[in-house]
Design a protein around this motif. Sequence first.
Motif, short mmCIF file in Angstrom:
data_model
loop_
_atom_site.label_atom_id
_atom_site.label_comp_id
_atom_site.label_asym_id
_atom_site.label_seq_id
_atom_site.Cartn_x
_atom_site.Cartn_y
_atom_site.Cartn_z
N THR A 117 0.82 -1.21 0.00
CA THR A 117 0.00 0.00 0.00
C THR A 117 0.85 1.26 0.00
OG1 THR A 117 -0.11 -0.11 2.42
CG2 THR A 117 -1.92 -1.12 1.18
N MET A 118 2.10 1.16 0.47
CA MET A 118 3.03 2.29 0.45
C MET A 118 4.42 1.78 0.12
SD MET A 118 1.98 4.94 3.51
CE MET A 118 1.97 3.71 4.82
N THR A 119 5.17 2.60 -0.59
CA THR A 119 6.53 2.26 -0.96
C THR A 119 7.46 3.45 -0.73
OG1 THR A 119 6.24 2.96 -3.25
CG2 THR A 119 5.73 0.66 -2.74
N ALA A 120 8.74 3.16 -0.69
CA ALA A 120 9.74 4.22 -0.57
C ALA A 120 11.05 3.74 -1.17
CB ALA A 120 9.96 4.61 0.90
N GLU A 121 11.79 4.66 -1.73
CA GLU A 121 13.15 4.36 -2.19
C GLU A 121 14.11 5.19 -1.35
OE1 GLU A 121 15.87 3.89 -6.18
OE2 GLU A 121 13.90 4.84 -6.32
N LEU A 122 15.05 4.53 -0.72
CA LEU A 122 15.98 5.17 0.20
C LEU A 122 17.34 5.32 -0.48
CD1 LEU A 122 13.68 3.93 1.95
CD2 LEU A 122 15.36 3.61 3.76
N THR A 123 17.74 6.57 -0.67
CA THR A 123 19.01 6.87 -1.33
C THR A 123 19.65 8.09 -0.70
OG1 THR A 123 17.98 8.34 -2.97
CG2 THR A 123 18.15 6.00 -3.56
N ALA A 124 20.90 8.32 -1.03
CA ALA A 124 21.61 9.56 -0.67
C ALA A 124 22.73 9.73 -1.68
CB ALA A 124 22.17 9.50 0.75
N GLU A 125 22.86 10.92 -2.19
CA GLU A 125 23.82 11.17 -3.27
C GLU A 125 25.25 10.82 -2.87
OE1 GLU A 125 25.39 15.17 -5.37
OE2 GLU A 125 23.26 14.78 -5.66
N ALA A 126 25.61 11.07 -1.63
CA ALA A 126 26.98 10.84 -1.18
C ALA A 126 27.21 9.41 -0.72
CB ALA A 126 27.33 11.80 -0.04
N SER A 127 26.21 8.54 -0.84
CA SER A 127 26.31 7.17 -0.36
C SER A 127 25.99 6.20 -1.49
CB SER A 127 25.34 6.94 0.80
OG SER A 127 25.22 5.57 1.11
N PRO A 128 26.71 5.07 -1.58
CA PRO A 128 26.42 4.07 -2.61
C PRO A 128 25.19 3.22 -2.29
CG PRO A 128 28.19 3.27 -1.23
CD PRO A 128 27.89 4.68 -0.77
N LEU A 129 24.67 3.33 -1.07
CA LEU A 129 23.55 2.48 -0.66
C LEU A 129 22.25 2.89 -1.35
CD1 LEU A 129 23.95 1.96 3.18
CD2 LEU A 129 24.30 0.29 1.37
N ARG A 130 21.45 1.87 -1.64
CA ARG A 130 20.11 2.11 -2.17
C ARG A 130 19.23 0.98 -1.65
NH1 ARG A 130 18.38 3.27 -8.46
NH2 ARG A 130 16.14 2.92 -8.23
N TYR A 131 18.15 1.34 -0.98
CA TYR A 131 17.19 0.38 -0.46
C TYR A 131 15.83 0.67 -1.06
CZ TYR A 131 20.07 -1.66 3.30
OH TYR A 131 21.03 -2.34 4.01
N GLU A 132 15.06 -0.39 -1.31
CA GLU A 132 13.68 -0.24 -1.72
C GLU A 132 12.81 -0.85 -0.64
OE1 GLU A 132 13.78 -1.97 -5.62
OE2 GLU A 132 14.08 -0.01 -6.55
N ALA A 133 11.75 -0.15 -0.27
CA ALA A 133 10.91 -0.57 0.84
C ALA A 133 9.44 -0.58 0.44
CB ALA A 133 11.10 0.37 2.03
N ALA A 134 8.68 -1.45 1.08
CA ALA A 134 7.24 -1.48 0.84
C ALA A 134 6.53 -1.98 2.08
CB ALA A 134 6.89 -2.36 -0.36
N ILE A 135 5.37 -1.40 2.34
CA ILE A 135 4.51 -1.87 3.42
C ILE A 135 3.33 -2.60 2.78
CG2 ILE A 135 2.92 -1.18 5.26
CD1 ILE A 135 4.79 1.10 5.93
N ALA A 136 3.18 -3.88 3.14
CA ALA A 136 2.09 -4.70 2.64
C ALA A 136 1.44 -5.39 3.83
CB ALA A 136 2.60 -5.74 1.64
N GLY A 137 0.18 -5.10 4.06
CA GLY A 137 -0.48 -5.67 5.22
C GLY A 137 0.18 -5.21 6.50
N ASP A 138 0.60 -6.17 7.32
CA ASP A 138 1.25 -5.82 8.58
C ASP A 138 2.76 -6.01 8.54
OD1 ASP A 138 1.37 -8.54 8.43
OD2 ASP A 138 0.45 -8.94 10.37
N GLN A 139 3.33 -5.97 7.33
CA GLN A 139 4.77 -6.17 7.19
C GLN A 139 5.43 -5.04 6.42
OE1 GLN A 139 5.19 -10.10 5.41
NE2 GLN A 139 5.52 -11.00 7.42
N LEU A 140 6.64 -4.70 6.85
CA LEU A 140 7.50 -3.76 6.14
C LEU A 140 8.71 -4.54 5.66
CD1 LEU A 140 8.76 -1.02 5.29
CD2 LEU A 140 9.55 -0.77 7.65
N THR A 141 8.97 -4.50 4.36
CA THR A 141 10.11 -5.21 3.79
C THR A 141 11.05 -4.23 3.13
OG1 THR A 141 8.78 -7.19 3.40
CG2 THR A 141 10.84 -7.01 2.18
N LEU A 142 12.35 -4.40 3.38
CA LEU A 142 13.39 -3.61 2.73
C LEU A 142 14.34 -4.55 2.01
CD1 LEU A 142 12.85 -2.01 5.68
CD2 LEU A 142 14.46 -0.45 4.59
N ILE A 143 14.75 -4.15 0.82
CA ILE A 143 15.73 -4.91 0.05
C ILE A 143 16.82 -3.95 -0.41
CG2 ILE A 143 16.16 -6.25 -2.03
CD1 ILE A 143 13.42 -7.44 -1.79
#
Length: 219
Positions: A117-143
């Motif tokens: 039902t909700m998503t987010a992409e987690l990034t920062a220009e000065a960082s190589p990290l990138r995470y994708e997140a989603a909330i589905a039902g009663d769970q939050l998953t990040l990859i």
Amino acid sequence: MTSTPTEPPEMSDDEALAAEYVLGTLDLAERSAAEARLRLDHNFADLVNDWQNRLADLNEDYAEVVAPNLLPQIEARLFPQAAKSRGWFSWAAGLATAALIAIAVFELAPPSQPSPTMTAELTAEASPLRYEAAIAGDQLTLIRTAGAQADAGKDYELWIIEGDKAPVSLGILTEASVTIPAPQAAEGFVLAITLEPKGGGPEGKPTGPVVAAGPLKKI
């Protein structure tokens, strides 16, 4: 009269990913993530379909949409002025110019489970990290889709921020893919990841730099 050739426009990350998916150049993990996104992200599916039908049109211009720079506000909420005065952390100058790209992300549950039902992409220009997140039902998953695990003696810690309220820790990210109970959240809440000492921020407060962040968006 001879016309002057022009440089082809740069592709967005999603366009490049769609092209690589169609061409079959992704590794297994990247291809699996792309196939998951195809089942949820209609915009990404349209890009893949376009590349499948028009591979010859390599100069097609797709405008890249970049979200406003939210990192200064995120940093201010994670680290209020009182904490700064105690010298709990220092920031790299490059983080102040980080831009957050908010796009829909891949499916995080099998078809029989609730759709995100909700998503987010987690990034920062000065960082190589990138995470994708989603909330589905009663769970939050990040990859984690880019970057590596924290160095020895350090941990990535996940926080959720509601408006001007203090950040709330959602736990340590010890793996590339993590599923946890979903917090109470709404569109506009921010997910942020900081680099902390082993075991997380002392006293349940963030102390290290923001290495990835992004707002939750309704699908």
